[in-house]
Design an enzyme around this catalytic site. Structure first.
Site, short mmCIF file in Angstrom:
data_model
loop_
_atom_site.label_atom_id
_atom_site.label_comp_id
_atom_site.label_asym_id
_atom_site.label_seq_id
_atom_site.Cartn_x
_atom_site.Cartn_y
_atom_site.Cartn_z
N LYS A 11 -50.89 -26.01 -66.57
CA LYS A 11 -50.42 -26.16 -64.97
C LYS A 11 -50.76 -25.11 -64.09
O LYS A 11 -51.26 -24.04 -64.62
CB LYS A 11 -48.87 -25.84 -65.06
CG LYS A 11 -48.46 -24.61 -65.64
CD LYS A 11 -47.94 -23.64 -64.62
CE LYS A 11 -47.39 -22.37 -65.38
NZ LYS A 11 -47.53 -21.13 -64.58
N GLY A 98 -51.39 -17.21 -67.58
CA GLY A 98 -50.66 -17.99 -66.60
C GLY A 98 -50.79 -19.38 -66.21
O GLY A 98 -50.34 -20.00 -65.25
N LEU A 99 -51.20 -20.03 -67.39
CA LEU A 99 -51.47 -21.48 -67.04
C LEU A 99 -50.47 -22.48 -67.96
O LEU A 99 -50.10 -23.50 -68.04
CB LEU A 99 -52.73 -21.88 -67.61
CG LEU A 99 -53.93 -21.20 -66.82
CD1 LEU A 99 -55.38 -21.42 -67.57
CD2 LEU A 99 -54.10 -22.05 -65.48
N GLY A 101 -49.41 -22.55 -71.16
CA GLY A 101 -49.98 -23.12 -72.38
C GLY A 101 -48.93 -23.19 -73.46
O GLY A 101 -48.54 -24.11 -74.14
N SER A 103 -45.64 -22.80 -73.20
CA SER A 103 -44.63 -23.77 -72.38
C SER A 103 -44.68 -25.25 -72.49
O SER A 103 -43.87 -25.89 -73.04
CB SER A 103 -44.20 -23.34 -70.77
OG SER A 103 -43.86 -22.12 -70.75
N ASP A 136 -40.44 -22.37 -68.00
CA ASP A 136 -41.41 -23.13 -67.50
C ASP A 136 -41.39 -24.45 -68.38
O ASP A 136 -42.12 -25.41 -68.13
CB ASP A 136 -42.54 -22.84 -67.66
CG ASP A 136 -43.03 -21.92 -66.28
OD1 ASP A 136 -42.48 -21.86 -65.58
OD2 ASP A 136 -44.06 -21.03 -66.24
O1 C5P Z 1 -38.53 -17.77 -69.77
P1 C5P Z 1 -39.48 -17.18 -70.45
O2 C5P Z 1 -39.33 -16.63 -71.82
O3 C5P Z 1 -40.79 -17.94 -70.27
O4 C5P Z 1 -39.73 -15.82 -69.66
C1 C5P Z 1 -40.44 -14.83 -69.92
C2 C5P Z 1 -40.02 -13.28 -69.20
O5 C5P Z 1 -40.47 -13.54 -67.76
C3 C5P Z 1 -38.54 -13.17 -69.22
O6 C5P Z 1 -38.04 -12.60 -70.22
C4 C5P Z 1 -38.39 -12.57 -67.90
O7 C5P Z 1 -38.74 -11.17 -68.08
C5 C5P Z 1 -39.42 -13.28 -66.91
N1 C5P Z 1 -39.10 -14.24 -66.18
C6 C5P Z 1 -38.32 -13.64 -64.97
N2 C5P Z 1 -37.87 -14.69 -64.06
C7 C5P Z 1 -38.24 -16.07 -64.33
C8 C5P Z 1 -38.99 -16.34 -65.46
C9 C5P Z 1 -39.45 -15.40 -66.29
O8 C5P Z 1 -37.76 -12.60 -64.72
N3 C5P Z 1 -37.98 -16.93 -63.43
#
Ligand code: C5P
Length: 286
Positions: A11, A98-99, A101, A103, A136
């Site tokens: 994405k 940051g793409l 992958g 997720s 994501d």
């Molecule tokens: O949700 P996910 O595990 O992909 O997020 C990884 C890290 O990115 C989280 O532990 C958090 O520190 C940060 N994050 C955040 N706010 C978001 C998404 C992710 O702070 N909306």
């Protein structure tokens, strides 16, 4: 039970506004994101043993930390009838780029288990399981183009977005998402007005000039002083892109092209500058 193959797309965030941290440590976002052509190929096959095994994946990731494995666990927690799974991944999407992958792979795993084990999960259930795996992941259950709010899991699909041509340049290193959010909290910044209307209008009319003016990523602040980011952004614009944009929390940098037929000459110019770690792509119709 048959095997199943899926393309698991990456994405791009056209808008990524990050609001102050919440009490739970996450950040509320305002984002507009689209699936793009760049994709991993994933082959899923059921296994007799109640285990999830993954091959073709970078060995540096421990199984318990692999989001494919976590997606399998999350589906089994709701549907104990789900048995073992083997997943073979032909990875094209860079990790830490940051793409999205990881997720995307997690969302593909939820969809594959639904089909392979005949679960017929309603969309709301797939979205809830996806949100428990990562912020994501729900977007990739919908795919296409969406507006995202909350921590990225509150989604409004956007119909009628047309493909946008781009070149993606991967620097030699990835960036951890959590680390990028921490860096963003440590820098002074203003959260500006979020103009998502003009981005959506630009996507629906394939107006790449308007799109290039309207895109915004708050994570720019975390990399704008880094030589690699400045060099790549400059190279993309010199090669003919109308805008360079950091992808998600980094590290990939996208160059938005005006027209699809310019991608070849942009690639040739990047080559002549000694940049080979790039990939032409386009966002998908929605
Ligand atoms: O949700 P996910 O595990 O992909 O997020 C990884 C890290 O990115 C989280 O532990 C958090 O520190 C940060 N994050 C955040 N706010 C978001 C998404 C992710 O702070 N909306």
């Amino acid at each position: 039970m048959n095997a199943l193959s899926l393309s698991s797309h990456a994405k791009i965030n056209w808008v990524l506004r990050v609001h102050p941290p919440r009490p739970d440590g996450y950040h509320d976002l305002t984002t507009v994101f689209s699936e793009i052509t760049l994709a991993d190929q994933m082959d899923f096959s059921p296994r007799e043993e109640p285990e999830c095994t993954i091959s073709g994946f970078f060995e540096s990731v421990a199984l318990e930390e692999n989001v494919i494995y976590r997606a399998w666990l999350a589906v089994r927690a709701v549907h104990p009838e789900v048995g073992g799974l083997h997943v073979s991944v032909r990875k094209q999407i860079p990790m830490g780029g940051g793409l999205g992958g990881g997720s995307s792979n997690a969302a593909s795993t939820i969809k594959a288990l639904d089909k392979l084990y005949g679960l017929n999960m309603p969309l709301t259930e797939q979205l809830a399981i996806a949100a428990s795996v990562g912020s994501d992941v729900p977007f990739f259950i919908y795919g296409g183009c969406c507006i995202g709010q909350g921590r990225g899991e509150i989604l409004t699909p956007v119909a009628g977005a047309l493909p946008v041509p781009m070149v993606l340049v991967m620097p030699g290193h990835g960036i951890s998402t959590g680390e990028a959010f921490r860096r963003l909290d440590s820098v002074e910044r203003e959260t500006g007005v979020t103009e998502i209307d003009s981005v959506i209008h630009a996507l629906r009319t394939a107006d790449t000039i308007l799109l290039a003016e309207a895109v915004v990523n708050d994570f720019d602040r975390t990399v704008e002083d880094e030589p690699w980011f400045r060099d790549i952004s400059e190279a993309l614009v010199e090669a003919g892109c109308i805008r360079a944009l950091l992808c998600g929390s980094g590290s990939t940098v996208a160059g938005i092209a005006r027209e699809h037929n310019q991608l070849e000459s942009i690639s040739a110019r990047l080559n002549s500058r000694g940049i080979y770690n790039y990939q032409s792509a386009s966002s998908l119709w929605s």
